[in-house]
Design a protein around this motif. Sequence first.
Motif, mmCIF file in Angstrom:
data_model
loop_
_atom_site.group_PDB
_atom_site.id
_atom_site.type_symbol
_atom_site.label_atom_id
_atom_site.label_comp_id
_atom_site.label_asym_id
_atom_site.label_seq_id
_atom_site.Cartn_x
_atom_site.Cartn_y
_atom_site.Cartn_z
ATOM 1 N N GLU A 155 0.829 -1.211 0.000
ATOM 2 C CA GLU A 155 0.000 0.000 0.000
ATOM 3 C C GLU A 155 0.859 1.255 0.000
ATOM 4 O O GLU A 155 0.446 2.301 0.511
ATOM 5 C CB GLU A 155 -0.915 0.007 1.234
ATOM 6 N N LEU A 156 2.073 1.139 -0.504
ATOM 7 C CA LEU A 156 3.009 2.264 -0.501
ATOM 8 C C LEU A 156 3.504 2.492 -1.931
ATOM 9 O O LEU A 156 3.929 1.541 -2.608
ATOM 10 C CB LEU A 156 4.202 1.943 0.412
ATOM 11 N N ALA A 157 3.444 3.748 -2.382
ATOM 12 C CA ALA A 157 4.049 4.100 -3.669
ATOM 13 C C ALA A 157 5.511 4.467 -3.431
ATOM 14 O O ALA A 157 5.866 4.995 -2.369
ATOM 15 C CB ALA A 157 3.311 5.269 -4.302
ATOM 16 N N LEU A 158 6.339 4.176 -4.410
ATOM 17 C CA LEU A 158 7.760 4.515 -4.307
ATOM 18 C C LEU A 158 8.129 5.398 -5.495
ATOM 19 O O LEU A 158 7.973 4.986 -6.646
ATOM 20 C CB LEU A 158 8.597 3.232 -4.320
ATOM 21 N N ILE A 159 8.585 6.607 -5.202
ATOM 22 C CA ILE A 159 9.093 7.500 -6.235
ATOM 23 C C ILE A 159 10.613 7.482 -6.106
ATOM 24 O O ILE A 159 11.158 7.830 -5.046
ATOM 25 C CB ILE A 159 8.555 8.939 -6.066
ATOM 26 N N GLY A 193 5.303 -3.697 -7.831
ATOM 27 C CA GLY A 193 6.068 -3.191 -8.960
ATOM 28 C C GLY A 193 5.394 -2.047 -9.685
ATOM 29 O O GLY A 193 6.032 -1.048 -10.053
ATOM 30 N N GLU A 194 4.079 -2.147 -9.859
ATOM 31 C CA GLU A 194 3.365 -1.098 -10.609
ATOM 32 C C GLU A 194 3.238 0.196 -9.806
ATOM 33 O O GLU A 194 2.803 1.217 -10.334
ATOM 34 C CB GLU A 194 1.986 -1.595 -11.058
ATOM 35 N N HIS A 195 3.623 0.145 -8.532
ATOM 36 C CA HIS A 195 3.598 1.352 -7.707
ATOM 37 C C HIS A 195 4.978 2.002 -7.584
ATOM 38 O O HIS A 195 5.157 2.909 -6.781
ATOM 39 C CB HIS A 195 3.056 1.036 -6.306
ATOM 40 N N GLU A 216 8.152 -6.728 -16.539
ATOM 41 C CA GLU A 216 7.196 -7.760 -16.104
ATOM 42 C C GLU A 216 6.450 -7.352 -14.834
ATOM 43 O O GLU A 216 5.257 -7.593 -14.709
ATOM 44 C CB GLU A 216 7.928 -9.082 -15.826
ATOM 45 N N VAL A 217 7.179 -6.751 -13.902
ATOM 46 C CA VAL A 217 6.521 -6.406 -12.629
ATOM 47 C C VAL A 217 5.855 -5.034 -12.699
ATOM 48 O O VAL A 217 5.235 -4.597 -11.727
ATOM 49 C CB VAL A 217 7.506 -6.454 -11.429
ATOM 50 N N GLY A 218 5.976 -4.365 -13.844
ATOM 51 C CA GLY A 218 5.189 -3.151 -14.061
ATOM 52 C C GLY A 218 5.806 -1.861 -13.566
ATOM 53 O O GLY A 218 5.102 -0.860 -13.387
ATOM 54 N N ILE A 219 7.121 -1.860 -13.327
ATOM 55 C CA ILE A 219 7.772 -0.614 -12.898
ATOM 56 C C ILE A 219 7.590 0.460 -13.962
ATOM 57 O O ILE A 219 7.743 0.200 -15.160
ATOM 58 C CB ILE A 219 9.278 -0.855 -12.635
ATOM 59 N N SER A 244 -0.744 9.186 -8.534
ATOM 60 C CA SER A 244 -1.848 9.642 -7.677
ATOM 61 C C SER A 244 -3.044 8.706 -7.739
ATOM 62 O O SER A 244 -3.923 8.759 -6.876
ATOM 63 C CB SER A 244 -2.251 11.066 -8.055
ATOM 64 N N SER A 245 -3.089 7.837 -8.759
ATOM 65 C CA SER A 245 -4.181 6.859 -8.813
ATOM 66 C C SER A 245 -3.812 5.586 -8.058
ATOM 67 O O SER A 245 -4.606 4.648 -8.006
ATOM 68 C CB SER A 245 -4.510 6.528 -10.274
ATOM 69 N N GLY A 246 -2.627 5.551 -7.478
ATOM 70 C CA GLY A 246 -2.179 4.379 -6.737
ATOM 71 C C GLY A 246 -2.364 4.562 -5.242
ATOM 72 O O GLY A 246 -3.300 5.223 -4.792
ATOM 73 N N PRO A 247 -1.448 4.001 -4.453
ATOM 74 C CA PRO A 247 -1.575 4.073 -2.986
ATOM 75 C C PRO A 247 -1.609 5.514 -2.474
ATOM 76 O O PRO A 247 -1.055 6.424 -3.103
ATOM 77 C CB PRO A 247 -0.320 3.356 -2.495
#
Length: 338
Positions: A155-159, A193-195, A216-219, A244-247
């Motif tokens: 539940e965490l986004a990573l920038i 990955g997608e986050h 593959e993991v959506g990075i 912003s549409s993620g966690p």
Amino acid sequence: MDGRPPGPISLSRYPVEPAWLGIPTFGKLPLCQTPDDLRAGEVDIAIGGAPWDGTNQDRGGAHLGPRAIRASHLASPPHSHRHHASRVSPFETLVVCDYGDAHVVVGDPALTFRNLQEFVREILSAGSLPIVLGGDHGITWPCATAVAEHYGRGELALIHLDSHADTAPDFQGNRYSHSSSIRHLIEEGAVRGEHVTQIGLRGYFPPPEIQDWMDEVGIRAHYMTEIEDRGLDAVISGALAAASSGPAHAYLTVDIDVADPSCAPGTGAPEPGGLTSRELLKAVRRVAAELGIVAMDIVEVNPAYDAGNGITARLAHYCVLEAITGTAMRKLGHGGEE
Ligand SMILES: [Mn+2]
């Protein structure tokens, strides 16, 4: 008689003092040493050090980064700072302290990472936002794990601002490499990955099989070539809109080598062709102001390779200031800059 006000002279009466005087906390901010200190002070942001270089695989010395970043401050305490463009006074809006350093154990990454995770957990448990000064990029694995455990795994986004993807499974069989931190966070489920949004990648890493895994993991990887074509502002705007549409909670990790070596020579693995100082500072401010962050680290400052006037440590110091300013802008309801 001599033009000074009467009474004894003390630092508390004269809070504006030279940078080289007194205890060298970050920007001469007050020091907190325990979670109870953070709670008692109602601290919004706690800046801590991770003086760790044991998972670096290139030119060593990043354990000296926190001290250099702390020392590279302006000639007065930051309380009176006002950000010129936004007219926000970040240190009037937010209570910020220095939380000292995590207990690193030379030669023992497992114990050090456990301590780092606990260090960040302590800060979060007191209700403060941690900003960790590295240290090599290995520290992001335990630090972001602590944040993910606090807000919910997955539940965490990573920038991630960096010239390198840090998605290698290991380095010569060693999982504790600073090239593997993002990989472990994804594979252990702390961050999906997608986050993960990466900005500034360039050079000759990662190799094809790792780049395939990233896909593959959506990075969401934004290479310097895209930034050259579209401009950094457009890339950041798109990246923040997508994130912003993620966690609801985001962790910002800044490897100083995302900046061009002409702006940040003091780092272990410099990659030519990066962001200017001006671009990096604005990017950090926009992430904090427009997306919002719940934690940050800034890593890979290596004073041993810095230019004589310490411009890399100074840039890292300013990245922290911009993150605090952006957080203050967000709290005050200032909109984005684009
Ligand atoms: Mn990195």
